[in-house]
Write a protein that holds these residues in place. Structure first.
Motif, PDB file in Angstrom:
ATOM      1  N   ILE A  37      39.661  45.979  46.952  1.00 20.00           N
ATOM      2  CA  ILE A  37      40.816  45.674  46.112  1.00 20.00           C
ATOM      3  C   ILE A  37      40.603  44.313  45.470  1.00 20.00           C
ATOM      4  O   ILE A  37      40.267  43.341  46.156  1.00 20.00           O
ATOM      5  N   LEU A  38      40.795  44.247  44.165  1.00 18.42           N
ATOM      6  CA  LEU A  38      40.509  43.025  43.422  1.00 18.42           C
ATOM      7  C   LEU A  38      41.579  42.810  42.363  1.00 18.42           C
ATOM      8  O   LEU A  38      41.871  43.700  41.569  1.00 18.42           O
ATOM      9  N   SER A  39      42.177  41.627  42.363  1.00 12.61           N
ATOM     10  CA  SER A  39      43.115  41.255  41.304  1.00 12.61           C
ATOM     11  C   SER A  39      42.413  40.291  40.366  1.00 12.61           C
ATOM     12  O   SER A  39      41.376  39.716  40.715  1.00 12.61           O
ATOM     13  N   PRO A  40      42.950  40.087  39.156  1.00 12.68           N
ATOM     14  CA  PRO A  40      42.289  39.187  38.204  1.00 12.68           C
ATOM     15  C   PRO A  40      42.104  37.769  38.716  1.00 12.68           C
ATOM     16  O   PRO A  40      41.235  37.050  38.230  1.00 12.68           O
ATOM     17  N   VAL A  41      42.926  37.338  39.688  1.00 13.68           N
ATOM     18  CA  VAL A  41      42.824  35.963  40.185  1.00 13.68           C
ATOM     19  C   VAL A  41      41.916  35.847  41.406  1.00 13.68           C
ATOM     20  O   VAL A  41      41.654  34.741  41.871  1.00 13.68           O
ATOM     21  N   ASP A  42      41.430  36.969  41.928  1.00 15.41           N
ATOM     22  CA  ASP A  42      40.570  36.931  43.100  1.00 15.41           C
ATOM     23  C   ASP A  42      39.178  36.434  42.734  1.00 15.41           C
ATOM     24  O   ASP A  42      38.619  36.817  41.704  1.00 15.41           O
ATOM     25  N   ASP A  43      38.608  35.610  43.586  1.00 12.59           N
ATOM     26  CA  ASP A  43      37.236  35.138  43.420  1.00 12.59           C
ATOM     27  C   ASP A  43      36.481  35.467  44.702  1.00 12.59           C
ATOM     28  O   ASP A  43      36.167  34.598  45.502  1.00 12.59           O
ATOM     29  N   VAL A  44      36.231  36.754  44.897  1.00 16.62           N
ATOM     30  CA  VAL A  44      35.571  37.216  46.116  1.00 16.62           C
ATOM     31  C   VAL A  44      34.338  38.012  45.731  1.00 16.62           C
ATOM     32  O   VAL A  44      34.259  38.593  44.644  1.00 16.62           O
ATOM     33  N   PRO A  45      33.328  38.053  46.611  1.00 13.76           N
ATOM     34  CA  PRO A  45      32.130  38.841  46.310  1.00 13.76           C
ATOM     35  C   PRO A  45      32.441  40.321  46.262  1.00 13.76           C
ATOM     36  O   PRO A  45      33.280  40.825  47.015  1.00 13.76           O
TER      37      PRO A  45
END
Length: 204
Positions: A37-45
């Motif tokens: 799960i990824l939102s536009p503000v996420d900075d995850v690999p």
């Protein structure tokens, strides 16, 4: 036998009621092993061969930006909330990155979709089996933080017995009921019992 699941198989199981194919390649060769799960503000690999759930992604430009990022990481597919805005640029980026773009029907739960999308090798026949296990790529704490950012409110995720599975990082803003639940890893009976008596859990 290939590991994971295919986009084509997912569409066969969940199509029409939950998911629609919008653009990009689709077929048995489009295999994924992880659900992220990824939102536009996420900075995850982003793991390679992932099915990425684009929570909070809006408009063709937002889809293109996420396609550029997950395509470089080797992701397999992207799911956005429908109705999806698909234009020539979105189509071109999806084909170039070899990423299937799917849309989730309005009103459907992202969390429910995430559990249903867990590759069959990860959780057997029970779509809930993979949730909360150490080897799953579905990180409930990341989900809680993503939802908290979208809702601008503290979030807890509970199981069917009101045990706390995960919580967002901003619990300092939570009400007393939520704070007590997080600290005790269980919703206290003083809050849970009235919900049970009112039939809330039964209706859910």
């Amino acid at each position: 036998m290939p590991k994971g699941d295919s986009v084509a198989a997912v569409l066969e199981r969940l199509g029409r009621s939950l998911l629609s194919h919008e653009t990009g390649p689709v077929g048995e060769a489009q295999l994924f092993e992880h659900v992220t799960i990824l939102s536009p503000v996420d900075d995850v690999p982003i793991p390679a061969r992932a099915m990425v759930l684009g929570v909070g992604v809006h408009g063709a430009r937002g889809i293109v930006q996420l396609l550029e990022r997950i395509g470089d990481a080797g992701a397999t597919a992207l799911v956005v909330r429908g109705p999806a805005e698909i234009d020539v640029e979105v189509h071109a980026h999806a084909m170039q990155a070899s990423v299937s773009v799917l849309s989730l029907v309005g009103g459907a739960s992202w969390l429910r979709l995430a559990t249903l999308l867990q590759p069959r090798s990860a959780g057997g026949d029970d779509p809930w089996a993979a949730v909360g296990t150490a080897d799953t790529e579905l990180d409930l704490f990341k989900i809680a933080n993503s939802l908290s950012g979208l809702l601008d409110a503290p979030v807890t995720i509970e199981d069917r017995d009101s045990r706390i599975l995960a919580f967002s990082a901003d619990q300092v803003r939570a009400d007393e009921a939520r704070k007590a639940s997080v600290l005790g890893q269980q919703v206290p009976g003083v809050y849970q019992t009235p919900l049970t008596d009112q039939g809330i859990f039964h209706r859910l």
